[in-house]
Motif scaffolding. Structure first.
Motif, mmCIF file in Angstrom:
data_model
loop_
_atom_site.group_PDB
_atom_site.id
_atom_site.type_symbol
_atom_site.label_atom_id
_atom_site.label_comp_id
_atom_site.label_asym_id
_atom_site.label_seq_id
_atom_site.Cartn_x
_atom_site.Cartn_y
_atom_site.Cartn_z
ATOM 1 N N GLN A 1 -5.952 -15.089 20.230
ATOM 2 C CA GLN A 1 -6.318 -15.967 21.528
ATOM 3 C C GLN A 1 -7.031 -15.051 22.239
ATOM 4 N N TYR A 2 -7.873 -14.454 22.080
ATOM 5 C CA TYR A 2 -8.612 -13.582 22.906
ATOM 6 C C TYR A 2 -9.441 -14.122 24.220
ATOM 7 N N ASP A 3 -9.321 -13.529 25.174
ATOM 8 C CA ASP A 3 -9.792 -13.886 26.484
ATOM 9 C C ASP A 3 -11.384 -14.207 26.679
ATOM 10 N N ASN A 4 -11.845 -13.137 25.814
ATOM 11 C CA ASN A 4 -13.323 -12.952 25.472
ATOM 12 C C ASN A 4 -13.569 -12.142 24.197
ATOM 13 N N ALA A 5 -14.679 -12.391 23.538
ATOM 14 C CA ALA A 5 -15.021 -11.773 22.748
ATOM 15 C C ALA A 5 -16.611 -11.355 22.458
ATOM 16 N N PHE A 6 -17.109 -10.187 22.555
ATOM 17 C CA PHE A 6 -18.457 -9.851 22.223
ATOM 18 C C PHE A 6 -18.777 -9.773 20.791
ATOM 19 N N THR A 7 -19.751 -10.771 20.428
ATOM 20 C CA THR A 7 -19.828 -11.000 18.894
ATOM 21 C C THR A 7 -21.274 -10.373 18.580
ATOM 22 N N GLU B 1 -15.644 -15.503 3.006
ATOM 23 C CA GLU B 1 -14.315 -15.534 3.107
ATOM 24 C C GLU B 1 -13.782 -14.362 4.080
ATOM 25 N N ASP B 2 -14.499 -13.181 3.983
ATOM 26 C CA ASP B 2 -14.070 -12.206 4.940
ATOM 27 C C ASP B 2 -14.216 -12.663 6.389
ATOM 28 N N VAL B 3 -15.465 -13.470 6.786
ATOM 29 C CA VAL B 3 -15.379 -13.852 8.051
ATOM 30 C C VAL B 3 -14.099 -14.971 8.558
ATOM 31 N N GLU B 4 -13.880 -15.782 7.455
ATOM 32 C CA GLU B 4 -12.715 -16.456 7.878
ATOM 33 C C GLU B 4 -11.141 -15.836 8.245
ATOM 34 N N GLU B 5 -11.402 -14.501 7.416
ATOM 35 C CA GLU B 5 -10.167 -13.640 7.977
ATOM 36 C C GLU B 5 -10.366 -13.137 9.629
ATOM 37 N N THR B 6 -11.736 -12.913 10.038
ATOM 38 C CA THR B 6 -11.884 -12.549 11.243
ATOM 39 C C THR B 6 -11.470 -13.613 12.163
ATOM 40 N N GLY C 1 -21.923 -17.461 9.143
ATOM 41 C CA GLY C 1 -20.799 -17.015 9.509
ATOM 42 C C GLY C 1 -20.616 -16.514 10.916
ATOM 43 N N PHE C 2 -21.733 -16.298 11.582
ATOM 44 C CA PHE C 2 -21.906 -15.781 12.953
ATOM 45 C C PHE C 2 -21.493 -16.985 14.037
ATOM 46 N N ASP C 3 -22.393 -18.167 13.633
ATOM 47 C CA ASP C 3 -22.245 -19.363 14.248
ATOM 48 C C ASP C 3 -20.935 -20.097 14.216
ATOM 49 N N LYS C 4 -20.221 -19.808 13.095
ATOM 50 C CA LYS C 4 -18.756 -20.371 13.216
ATOM 51 C C LYS C 4 -17.870 -19.585 13.796
ATOM 52 N N LEU C 5 -17.983 -18.262 13.860
ATOM 53 C CA LEU C 5 -17.189 -17.504 14.335
ATOM 54 C C LEU C 5 -17.432 -17.611 16.035
ATOM 55 N N LEU C 6 -18.531 -17.611 16.373
ATOM 56 C CA LEU C 6 -19.003 -17.601 17.762
ATOM 57 C C LEU C 6 -18.138 -19.042 18.499
ATOM 58 N N LYS C 7 -18.113 -19.941 17.725
ATOM 59 C CA LYS C 7 -17.666 -21.353 18.059
ATOM 60 C C LYS C 7 -16.254 -21.299 18.518
ATOM 61 N N VAL C 8 -15.528 -20.528 17.370
ATOM 62 C CA VAL C 8 -14.055 -20.494 17.520
ATOM 63 C C VAL C 8 -13.777 -19.612 18.813
ATOM 64 N N VAL C 9 -14.480 -18.319 19.101
ATOM 65 C CA VAL C 9 -14.335 -17.365 20.005
ATOM 66 C C VAL C 9 -14.679 -18.228 21.375
ATOM 67 N N GLN C 10 -15.647 -18.932 21.537
ATOM 68 C CA GLN C 10 -15.799 -19.585 22.761
ATOM 69 C C GLN C 10 -14.955 -20.811 22.922
ATOM 70 N N ASP C 11 -14.519 -21.378 22.013
ATOM 71 C CA ASP C 11 -13.179 -22.609 22.337
ATOM 72 C C ASP C 11 -12.196 -21.793 22.630
ATOM 73 N N THR C 12 -11.558 -20.760 21.918
ATOM 74 C CA THR C 12 -10.324 -20.035 22.480
ATOM 75 C C THR C 12 -10.562 -19.373 23.755
ATOM 76 N N ALA C 13 -11.588 -19.015 24.066
ATOM 77 C CA ALA C 13 -11.889 -18.146 25.330
ATOM 78 C C ALA C 13 -11.527 -19.312 26.480
ATOM 79 N N LYS C 14 -12.292 -20.442 26.257
ATOM 80 C CA LYS C 14 -12.265 -21.575 27.473
ATOM 81 C C LYS C 14 -10.605 -21.924 27.465
ATOM 82 N N GLU C 15 -10.105 -22.207 26.224
ATOM 83 C CA GLU C 15 -8.561 -22.745 26.462
ATOM 84 C C GLU C 15 -7.751 -21.330 27.256
#
Length: 491
Positions: free
Chosen positions: A359-365, A346-351, A391-405
Motif C-alpha cells: 500500500q505505497y503512498d506513491n510509486a515512481f514507475t 507474470e513477473d509484473v503480476e508479482e510486482t 504490464g506498465f499500464d496495468k501496474l500504473l493503474k494499481v499504483v494510482q488507485d492504491t496511492a489515492k486510497e
C-alpha cells in the motif's frame, strides 16, 4: 576536513578571485552586469551540486538568471540515468548553438554524470564544437580553476577524472531555498545494480566525516534552514569506509541534537541494508520525517536476481511489515521498473502483488531504459514494446488507485506543514509539505514561506490536498512533527 582538502578549498577560493577580474572585464565590455544560468538535469544530488556551481559563479561576479537567452555563461549539470536524459541535453545544445552565433561572447559549459561517458565526450567534440568547458562528477570542486582557465584559452577545455578520493565541500553555495537544504553525506555507489550506470559515473562509495556534516548543518541552521535532506546514492551504507566507521543511524542521532533544526529527511535507502537500528532511530525521533523512499524495482525474485538487488520479494515485504509495525504513521514510496530483460507479464503480476500488499503512498514507475555500459544492456530477451506497455499500464493503474486510497485516509486530519512556496496556479495560495511528504495547498500570505503551520486537510485530490490554516489551541506548534490531532482542536 583533512588538511589536503582544506588546502584545495583555499586554492579554489584563490581562483575565484582570479575569475572576478575576468568577469569585471567582461562587464566593461558588455556595459552591463554579466549573467549566468545553471540548468540542472537529474536527481537531488545534482541539484545540490548546482547550488555549489551557482555559488561559485555568483562570487565570481555573475548575476544569476533562470533565462538561458539572457545569459552570458550557461552551464548544464547533466544526468545520464536514462538514455532520454542524454537526448534532452543534445536537443538543448542544438538550441545553444544558434544562441552562441548571436552572442559570440557566450560561454557554454557541461558537467555532471553524462560527461563521465567517453562516447558522450567524443560526440560533443565532433558535433558540438562550440562548447567551451567540459568536466565530470569527480572534480566539480575544481570549477573555479577551470573557469579561470577558460578565460585564458580560446579552445575547448575537457577535464574528466575517472575517480577520486577527494571530498571538497566548503566552497560558495547559492541555495535555492532559504529554509531548507540538501546536505551530501556520501558520494558514489557500490551496489552495481545491473541496469544502473551510476556506479560507473559516480564512482565507489565515499563517506564524509560526521563532524564535517554536523558542522555544515549547524551553519545552515544559523542561516535560517529548518529542514535538511541528507543525500547519498544509498544512505544506509554511510560510514562504512571511514577510518572510524559509523552507521547512518548513529549519524542521524547526532543530527537530531542540533538545536533549531526542525525536520530531517534523507534519500535514498536500499532495502538490502536498512537496519533495525535505523528503524528504531526513526521510530523514536522527533525530527525525522514520517516518510521513507524504499525502491522495490521489481516484485519477482527471478527479476530481482537478474537486477542484482540482493533481496527477495519476501524479504522486502518482511522489512515493510517491520517498518509499519514500529512506525504506524510512516508513508512509504518506491521506484519500480517495468520491462527489464526477460520480464514476463507474470513477473509484473508479482510486482503488482507487492504494491497491493505494501500500500505505497506513491510509486515512481519507469519503463526500462537500455543503458549502454551496464550488464543489463547486453542481456538477451529484451522485452517487446507491446508487452512492456501492457504490464506498465496495468501496474500504473494499481499504483494510482492504491496511492489515492492511502491519501484519502488523511481527510479531516490536522497536520503540521512546512510552507514551501507560493502556489504556481494561484498566488493567493501557498503550498506546504507534511512530514509524510504529502503536499497541501491553502490560503496564506507569501510571508509564511519557510514557516511551520497547522493545516486542516479538507479535500483530497488524489495525490495532494487543499485545506486551510488553523490554530492548534493551547498546543505548541513545535511538538513531534507529523503528529495528527483530532477535530476538537479546530476553530
Amino acid at each position: 576536513m583533512p588538511e589536503e582538502n582544506v588546502i584545495e578549498a583555499e586554492r579554489q577560493e584563490a581562483y575565484i578571485e582570479k575569475c572576478q577580474t575576468a568577469v569585471a572585464q567582461l562587464k566593461k565590455e558588455l556595459g552591463r552586469e554579466p549573467k549566468a544560468c545553471v540548468v540542472t538535469f537529474g536527481c537531488q544530488m545534482n541539484a545540490r551540486d548546482s547550488e555549489k556551481l551557482s555559488g561559485i559563479l555568483e562570487k565570481a561576479g555573475y548575476v544569476l538568471t533562470d533565462a538561458e537567452e539572457e545569459a552570458d555563461f550557461i552551464l548544464y549539470n547533466t544526468c545520464t540515468v536514462r538514455d532520454n536524459a542524454n537526448q534532452r541535453v543534445y536537443g538543448r545544445l542544438g538550441v545553444l548553438n544558434n544562441l552562441k552565433k548571436k552572442k559570440p561572447h557566450l560561454k557554454v559549459a557541461l558537467c555532471g554524470c553524462m560527461m563521465q561517458e567517453q562516447a558522450v565526450i567524443e560526440k560533443i567534440k565532433k558535433s558540438y564544437r562550440f562548447v567551451d568547458l567540459i568536466f565530470g562528477t569527480h572534480n566539480i570542486f575544481q570549477f573555479p580553476a577551470l573557469l579561470a582557465d577558460l578565460y585564458e584559452k580560446q579552445e575547448m577545455i575537457v577535464e574528466i577524472w575517472k575517480e577520486t578520493e577527494e571530498i571538497v565541500e566548503n566552497l560558495p553555495v547559492k541555495r535555492k531555498y532559504h529554509y531548507k537544504s540538501g546536505v551530501n553525506i556520501m558520494f558514489g555507489c557500490n551496489n552495481f545494480c545491473s541496469y544502473c550506470i551510476v556506479p560507473y559515473v559516480r564512482g565507489r562509495e565515499r563517506s564524509r566525516e560526521p563532524k564535517e556534516i554536523l558542522r555544515e548543518i549547524e551553519n545552515l541552521v544559523e542561516d535560517g534552514v529548518v529542514e535538511v535532506m541528507l543525500l547519498g546514492q544509498n544512505v544506509n551504507s554511510y560510514g562504512k569506509n571511514l577510518e572510524h566507521p559509523i552507521t547512518f543511524a548513529a549519524l542521524l542521532k547526532e543530527v537530531e541534537k542540533i538545536e533549531g533544526l526542525k525536520r530531517i529527511r534523507f534519500m535514498t535507502s536500499h532495502p538490502k541494508d536498512l537496519s533495525d537500528e535505523l528503524i528504531e532511530v526513526m521510530r523514536d525521533s522527533r525530527k525525522i520525517c514520517r516518510h521513507l523512499h524504499l525502491p522495490l524495482q521489481a516484485g519477482s525474485d527471478r527479476i530481482l536476481r537478474a537486477m542484482n538487488r540482493h533481496y527477495t520479494k519476501d524479504q522486502y515485504l518482511a522489512l515493510v511489515d517491520k517498518l509499519k509495525r514500529e512506525i504506524p504513521d510512516i508513508a512509504i514510496t518506491t521506484d519500480i521498473i517495468v520491462g527489464f530483460p526477460g520480464e514476463t507479464l507474470e513477473d509484473v503480476e508479482e510486482t503488482i502483488d507487492v504494491v497491493r500488499r505494501v500500500q505505497y503512498d506513491n510509486a515512481f514507475t519507469f519503463i526500462y531504459s537500455k543503458r549502454t555500459g551496464t550488464p543489463a544492456a547486453a542481456m538477451e530477451e529484451q522485452v517487446p514494446e507491446e508487452i512492456v506497455r501492457e504490464g506498465f499500464d496495468k501496474l500504473l493503474k494499481v499504483v494510482q488507485d492504491t496511492a489515492k486510497e492511502r491519501a484519502a485516509l488523511l481527510q479531516g486530519k490536522v497536520m503540521e506543514a512546512l510552507v514551501e512556496e507560493v502556489n504556481e496556479q494561484d498566488p493567493a495560495f501557498v503550498t506546504g509539505r507534511l512530514s509524510n511528504n504529502m503536499l497541501v495547498h491553502f490560503k496564506a500570505d507569501r510571508r509564511m514561506v519557510g514557516k511551520f503551520v497547522m493545516v486542516a486537510l479538507d479535500t483530497c485530490h488524489g495525490f495532494y490536498y487543499t485545506g486551510r490554516m488553523v490554530d492548534w489551541m493551547g498546543q505548541s506548534k513545535h511538538t513531534r512533527l507529523g503528529k495528527m490531532v483530532d477535530d476538537q482542536w479546530l476553530n
